[in-house]
Design a protein around this motif. Structure first.
Motif, PDB file in Angstrom:
ATOM      1  N   SER A  80      36.196  27.954  39.532  1.00  0.00           N
ATOM      2  CA  SER A  80      36.916  28.883  40.411  1.00  0.00           C
ATOM      3  C   SER A  80      36.944  28.354  41.842  1.00  0.00           C
ATOM      4  CB  SER A  80      36.256  30.257  40.401  1.00  0.00           C
ATOM      5  OG  SER A  80      36.284  30.794  39.107  1.00  0.00           O
ATOM      6  N   GLN A  89      41.681  36.060  38.017  1.00  0.00           N
ATOM      7  CA  GLN A  89      41.137  36.393  36.713  1.00  0.00           C
ATOM      8  C   GLN A  89      41.418  37.846  36.366  1.00  0.00           C
ATOM      9  OE1 GLN A  89      37.101  35.211  36.454  1.00  0.00           O
ATOM     10  NE2 GLN A  89      36.753  36.164  34.483  1.00  0.00           N
ATOM     11  N   ASP A 119      43.210  31.486  37.023  1.00  0.00           N
ATOM     12  CA  ASP A 119      41.760  31.510  36.824  1.00  0.00           C
ATOM     13  C   ASP A 119      41.412  32.391  35.627  1.00  0.00           C
ATOM     14  OD1 ASP A 119      39.049  31.355  36.981  1.00  0.00           O
ATOM     15  OD2 ASP A 119      38.911  31.881  39.104  1.00  0.00           O
ATOM     16  N   GLU A 120      41.104  31.763  34.532  1.00  0.00           N
ATOM     17  CA  GLU A 120      40.787  32.466  33.283  1.00  0.00           C
ATOM     18  C   GLU A 120      41.714  33.658  33.076  1.00  0.00           C
ATOM     19  OE1 GLU A 120      36.847  32.704  32.103  1.00  0.00           O
ATOM     20  OE2 GLU A 120      36.073  31.277  33.558  1.00  0.00           O
TER      21      GLU A 120
HETATM   22 MG   LIG Z   1      35.009  31.411  37.625  1.00  0.00          MG
END
Ligand SMILES: [Mg+2]
Ligand SMILES: Nc1ncnc2c1ncn2[C@@H]1O[C@H](COP(=O)(O)OP(=O)(O)O)[C@@H](O)[C@H]1O
Lengths: 266, 249
Positions: free
Chosen positions: B49, B79, B155-156
């Motif tokens: 991240s 995320q 991010d994810e």
């Molecule tokens: Mg992360």
């Protein structure tokens, strides 16, 4: 036209039934209370000089209305309450915003806010009279001491608890602090702000009545004080009842605003 | 040969707090070509991240270089979908344009077109609470696409979803990114997801992280992420990356 299933209709019926029960019992409680009070004092089971009675309260209110002083007292108290409420709301929002936008300032003033908020302001009453004089100013001053700090603290705590992910999102678009405030902090904290206003209105009433008890020549607090000095319990209780009605109405208005805002955005 | 649009050289990041300093990134090097889909995998807490935050200019780097080709803009998809509950779907998608001062008829029409293309037009006046997790994630992607970034940082993006929706949404997101002709850098902890979506996978070591390995993913008859999972090379890549990540071996 959309038709509900049988189960849903039954569910709605149950809700309606519950609503009726709540209404009836609410009404019954006040009805029994008033009748009981009236009868007990009429037959002098409780001392009717000391405890007044609903009919005496009504008579007193009508007399006050007839000589024009009822609305004068209500008007002055309302004026003081609304003025201190509005000032505290404005100051609360502005200071909370400054504290939110500047971490250093908020760190510096944090202990002072806590002390000022927890200090029992009534203790300053006599001092306020000496400083500000026995006038409407000291009533407003008293109310502001009582309602402002808690308003600042409540709003500020809401501001700093704003979801960090939301802030990161806006920062990824290169948002300025000002944009973050108006696009995120303010709209996401409307419940916090409304709750702060509810507390503020109660505190304003407390502060104003406290001030009126101490110095005033007018207003409901004065009416109550005067009544107790001349041992006119009817007058004291009439004042308290009117106060109760006023505070309920103010709360009611804020609640309506809350519902209006909530409906507008969902 | 595709153009290089991003070059990361010797990137370093040290976080400071009162009690300690944490060296998150020690020496990160990679390049990104136009229209690449790149995944970053690595042990949790290794600084994935952090790399995206630095590229999105949300964090300052402590050393090294990030070289962007001229006029390349970056969009960041967090995320968490972070949709504002008090804004409608359309207004959520417009927030980036409002902030960057680019909201006008044309840009709004572009957003409406995206909503239409990706099956969200009927929900544009609804509030986020009435959408499923997968739909919310698509809205978040459209919100990022609205400002027309050249490179998307993800991010994810699927980590909050259940397995079934993850598969479907990774297909959706992949299609959207390819259709719109974007370059993407995605962080994930799911090796299969990375292989099924990417042209290139960057494997990081544990913190303080360095690039451990870079894989060019070459699948025979490459198509959508779900189908890519059936390619014969898939398990070979999976085993290699899995071994790279397993610190106990
Ligand atoms: Mg992360
Ligand atoms: N703002 C921060 N302040 C201090 N330490 C941080 C901060 N952000 C991340 N870290 C630390 O840096 C390391 C890498 O974090 P992160 O990039 O979030 O890892 P990953 O995304 O790979 O799980 C972690 O050890 C984390 O605790």
């Amino acid at each position: 036209m959309y038709t509900y299933s049988k189960e849903h209709k039954e569910y709605l019926k149950k809700l309606k039934k519950e609503k009726i029960i709540v209404f009836i019992f609410r009404f019954l409680i006040i009805f029994i209370f008033l009748i009981g009070w009236e009868l007990l004092s009429k037959y002098n089971i409780i001392n009717n000089f000391l405890s007044s009675s609903p009919s005496n309260v009504l008579k007193t209110a009508i007399n006050l209305f007839a000589d024009g002083s009822l609305f004068k007292h209500i008007g002055i108290t309302l004026y003081e309450v609304i003025l201190s409420f509005v000032v505290a709301t404005a100051v609360g929002l502005i200071i909370a915003t400054i504290l939110w936008s500047n971490k250093t300032i908020s760190k510096i003033v944090d202990p002072y806010l806590t002390i000022l908020n927890s200090l029992p302001k009534v203790a300053l009453g006599p001092l306020i009279i000496i400083w500000v004089g026995a006038s409407i100013n000291s009533i407003i001053f008293m109310a502001l001491l009582i309602n402002t700090f808690i308003t600042i603290i409540n709003i500020y705590n809401g501001f700093i608890a704003t979801n960090k992910n939301y802030i990161t999102l806006l920062k990824s678009f290169r948002a300025t602090k000002r944009q973050i405030f108006f696009k995120l902090i303010l709209p996401s904290n409307y419940i916090t702000i409304i709750n702060a206003l509810k507390i503020n209105i109660s505190m304003s009433l407390i502060g104003v009545i406290m001030g009126e008890l101490l110095v005033s020549k007018n207003g409901l607090g004065y009416l109550i004080m005067y009544g107790s000095q001349v041992f006119n319990i009817d007058l004291v209780i009439t004042g308290v009842v009117i106060l109760g009605i006023i505070s309920y109405f103010m709360y009611f208005i804020i609640e309506k605003i809350e519902i209006y805002v909530r409906n507008k955005r969902s | 040969m595709k153009d290089t649009i991003l070059n990361v050289k010797g990137l370093k990041k040290i976080y400071h707090d009162r009690k300690s300093e944490i060296e998150a990134l020690e020496d990160i090097n990679f390049t990104v070509n136009e229209k690449d889909f790149i995944s970053i995998v690595g042990p949790s807490g290794c600084g994935k991240s952090t790399i995206l935050s630095i590229l999105a200019m949300l964090e300052e780097k402590s050393g090294g270089e990030v070289i962007l080709k001229d006029n390349i803009s970056i969009g960041y998809m967090l995320q968490n979908d972070s949709l504002f509950s008090w804004r409608t779907i359309l207004d959520n998608c417009l927030i980036g344009l409002e902030i960057t001062g680019k909201l006008n008829k044309e840009s709004k029409n572009y957003v409406l077109k995206l909503l239409k293309t990706y099956g969200l037009y009927d929900f544009k006046d609804k509030y986020p609470s009435s959408l499923s997790g997968g739909m919310r994630q698509r809205v978040a992607l459209i919100r990022t696409l609205a400002i027309k970034p050249d490179i998307l940082l993800l991010d994810e993006p699927m980590s909050a979803l259940d397995y079934q929706s993850r598969l479907a949404i990774s297909d959706d997101i992949y299609k959207i990114i390819k259709n719109e002709g974007k370059t993407a850098i995605m962080v994930t902890h799911d090796i299969a997801e990375a292989i099924s979506m990417s042209d290139k996978i960057i494997v990081l070591s544990k913190r303080p992280s360095k690039v451990k390995k870079i894989y060019d993913i070459k699948l025979s008859n490459k198509s959508t992420p779900i189908n890519n999972r059936k390619c014969k090379e898939f398990s070979k890549y999976y085993d290699m990356i899995w071994r790279d990540l397993d610190v106990h071996i």
